[in-house]
Design a protein around this motif. Structure first.
Motif, PDB file in Angstrom:
ATOM      1  N   PRO A 185       0.809  -1.227   0.000  1.00 20.91           N
ATOM      2  CA  PRO A 185       0.000   0.000   0.000  1.00 20.91           C
ATOM      3  C   PRO A 185       0.838   1.272   0.000  1.00 20.91           C
ATOM      4  O   PRO A 185       0.408   2.291  -0.549  1.00 20.91           O
ATOM      5  N   LYS A 186       2.037   1.233   0.591  1.00 22.76           N
ATOM      6  CA  LYS A 186       2.882   2.429   0.608  1.00 22.76           C
ATOM      7  C   LYS A 186       3.355   2.778  -0.806  1.00 22.76           C
ATOM      8  O   LYS A 186       3.393   3.951  -1.188  1.00 22.76           O
ATOM      9  N   PHE A 187       3.714   1.763  -1.592  1.00 20.74           N
ATOM     10  CA  PHE A 187       4.112   2.031  -2.973  1.00 20.74           C
ATOM     11  C   PHE A 187       2.929   2.573  -3.770  1.00 20.74           C
ATOM     12  O   PHE A 187       3.072   3.520  -4.553  1.00 20.74           O
ATOM     13  N   ALA A 188       1.754   1.985  -3.578  1.00 16.29           N
ATOM     14  CA  ALA A 188       0.570   2.435  -4.301  1.00 16.29           C
ATOM     15  C   ALA A 188       0.256   3.896  -3.989  1.00 16.29           C
ATOM     16  O   ALA A 188      -0.079   4.680  -4.894  1.00 16.29           O
ATOM     17  N   GLN A 189       0.397   4.289  -2.731  1.00 14.25           N
ATOM     18  CA  GLN A 189       0.150   5.681  -2.357  1.00 14.25           C
ATOM     19  C   GLN A 189       1.207   6.598  -2.959  1.00 14.25           C
ATOM     20  O   GLN A 189       0.886   7.685  -3.465  1.00 14.25           O
ATOM     21  N   ALA A 190       2.471   6.166  -2.917  1.00 11.26           N
ATOM     22  CA  ALA A 190       3.551   6.964  -3.491  1.00 11.26           C
ATOM     23  C   ALA A 190       3.356   7.123  -4.999  1.00 11.26           C
ATOM     24  O   ALA A 190       3.648   8.181  -5.570  1.00 11.26           O
ATOM     25  N   TYR A 191       2.849   6.078  -5.635  1.00  7.48           N
ATOM     26  CA  TYR A 191       2.568   6.131  -7.080  1.00  7.48           C
ATOM     27  C   TYR A 191       1.506   7.193  -7.377  1.00  7.48           C
ATOM     28  O   TYR A 191       1.680   8.031  -8.275  1.00  7.48           O
ATOM     29  N   GLU A 192       0.417   7.173  -6.629  1.00  6.63           N
ATOM     30  CA  GLU A 192      -0.642   8.150  -6.847  1.00  6.63           C
ATOM     31  C   GLU A 192      -0.138   9.571  -6.603  1.00  6.63           C
ATOM     32  O   GLU A 192      -0.450  10.496  -7.367  1.00  6.63           O
ATOM     33  N   ASP A 193       0.652   9.742  -5.546  1.00  6.73           N
ATOM     34  CA  ASP A 193       1.198  11.069  -5.237  1.00  6.73           C
ATOM     35  C   ASP A 193       2.133  11.546  -6.350  1.00  6.73           C
ATOM     36  O   ASP A 193       2.124  12.727  -6.722  1.00  6.73           O
ATOM     37  N   ALA A 194       2.948  10.631  -6.885  1.00  3.40           N
ATOM     38  CA  ALA A 194       3.895  10.998  -7.933  1.00  3.40           C
ATOM     39  C   ALA A 194       3.172  11.408  -9.214  1.00  3.40           C
ATOM     40  O   ALA A 194       3.545  12.397  -9.860  1.00  3.40           O
ATOM     41  N   VAL A 195       2.138  10.661  -9.571  1.00  4.39           N
ATOM     42  CA  VAL A 195       1.375  11.003 -10.777  1.00  4.39           C
ATOM     43  C   VAL A 195       0.714  12.367 -10.625  1.00  4.39           C
ATOM     44  O   VAL A 195       0.724  13.194 -11.551  1.00  4.39           O
ATOM     45  N   ARG A 196       0.146  12.621  -9.454  1.00  6.67           N
ATOM     46  CA  ARG A 196      -0.469  13.936  -9.217  1.00  6.67           C
ATOM     47  C   ARG A 196       0.573  15.054  -9.283  1.00  6.67           C
ATOM     48  O   ARG A 196       0.262  16.184  -9.667  1.00  6.67           O
ATOM     49  N   ALA A 197       1.802  14.756  -8.908  1.00  8.83           N
ATOM     50  CA  ALA A 197       2.866  15.765  -8.920  1.00  8.83           C
ATOM     51  C   ALA A 197       3.397  16.016 -10.329  1.00  8.83           C
ATOM     52  O   ALA A 197       4.165  16.965 -10.533  1.00  8.83           O
ATOM     53  N   GLY A 198       3.011  15.180 -11.287  1.00 12.52           N
ATOM     54  CA  GLY A 198       3.450  15.400 -12.665  1.00 12.52           C
ATOM     55  C   GLY A 198       4.424  14.380 -13.209  1.00 12.52           C
ATOM     56  O   GLY A 198       4.969  14.562 -14.307  1.00 12.52           O
ATOM     57  N   VAL A 199       4.665  13.292 -12.466  1.00 14.21           N
ATOM     58  CA  VAL A 199       5.540  12.238 -12.975  1.00 14.21           C
ATOM     59  C   VAL A 199       4.799  11.484 -14.079  1.00 14.21           C
ATOM     60  O   VAL A 199       3.663  11.050 -13.899  1.00 14.21           O
ATOM     61  N   GLU A 200       5.449  11.333 -15.214  1.00 11.05           N
ATOM     62  CA  GLU A 200       4.852  10.641 -16.359  1.00 11.05           C
ATOM     63  C   GLU A 200       5.104   9.141 -16.236  1.00 11.05           C
ATOM     64  O   GLU A 200       6.214   8.722 -15.897  1.00 11.05           O
ATOM     65  N   VAL A 201       4.092   8.340 -16.496  1.00 10.46           N
ATOM     66  CA  VAL A 201       4.229   6.885 -16.456  1.00 10.46           C
ATOM     67  C   VAL A 201       4.259   6.345 -17.878  1.00 10.46           C
ATOM     68  O   VAL A 201       3.374   6.637 -18.687  1.00 10.46           O
ATOM     69  N   LYS A 202       5.289   5.565 -18.188  1.00 11.01           N
ATOM     70  CA  LYS A 202       5.402   4.926 -19.490  1.00 11.01           C
ATOM     71  C   LYS A 202       5.279   3.419 -19.312  1.00 11.01           C
ATOM     72  O   LYS A 202       5.900   2.851 -18.415  1.00 11.01           O
TER      73      LYS A 202
END
Length: 219
Positions: A185-202
């Motif tokens: 769950p910690k990775f999943a939360q960090a993922y959501e936070d990163a995407v909201r911050a503008g990190v692009e997922v490829k």
């Protein structure tokens, strides 16, 4: 990415994260597993596996276990070094002015730093080997390091970098990856936070054969 010398074998068991017992040409061998993740859905007794012949004759184990056959899916590459290798080959063809692996940013080492036309890019690479009902999930085991990298990428966006998280999918036919909150769950939360911050997922799906891993296309 292509392996030069391979052999087929049958998986027997995995005493710990680093080694496994396999049957090669009727002989039981201890081999190095090039992935410290759980891989429990893949490494099951009787599974067909592909071994890479080690190029160092002085090693205690003369084979590396790199690929596993999963019924209904096909070959799955579990070599933890493969994603960065294939991404490095791919980035070399993308027109960047500079591509530098293992770049220090903040308190982490990010997999790739790139420059193009004065713009700065950071890319963290993750290999997804867990498939459930045709979809990919990451991670297959808790990873504090993975969550930390996402926080660093989010911070990089604030400093003007183009930050990217690349999921390499070394499985045939799998084109989507989701954070596996049930496992981490910690990775999943960090993922959501990163995407909201503008990190692009490829998402980088691959065609996997016995001796190779090749990008099919990019999403």
């Amino acid at each position: 990415m292509k392996y030069q010398h391979i052999k087929r074998a049958i998986f027997i068991d995995r005493p710990n994260r680093f080694i496994a017992h396999v049957e090669v040409d009727g002989i039981v061998e201890t081999v190095h597993v090039k992935n410290t993740g759980r891989c429990r859905e893949l490494l099951v007794p009787g599974a067909q596996v592909i071994l890479e012949v080690a190029d160092n004759p002085k090693r205690k184990t003369k084979y590396d276990l790199v690929t596993v056959w999963k019924p209904g899916l096909g070959w799955v590459n579990i070599d933890s070094l493969a994603p960065n290798k294939v991404v490095g080959e791919w980035l070399a063809e993308q027109g960047y002015d500079l591509v530098r692996p293992e770049y220090t940013f903040g308190n982490s080492r990010v997999d790739f730093y790139m420059e193009r036309d004065g713009e700065r890019y950071l890319m963290e690479v993750k290999g997804c080997t867990l498939e459930i009902d045709g979809l990919g999930y990451f991670p297959d085991a808790p990873t504090e390091r993975g969550a930390k990298h996402l926080l660093e990428l989010a911070a990089a966006v604030q400093e003007g970098y183009h930050a990217m998280l690349a999921f390499v999918i070394p499985m045939n036919g799998v084109t989507q990856v989701f954070p596996f909150a049930e496992r981490d769950p910690k990775f999943a939360q960090a993922y959501e936070d990163a995407v909201r911050a503008g990190v692009e997922v490829k998402l980088l799906p691959c065609r996997v054969d016995e001796d190779s891993v090749v990008f099919e296309y990019r999403i």
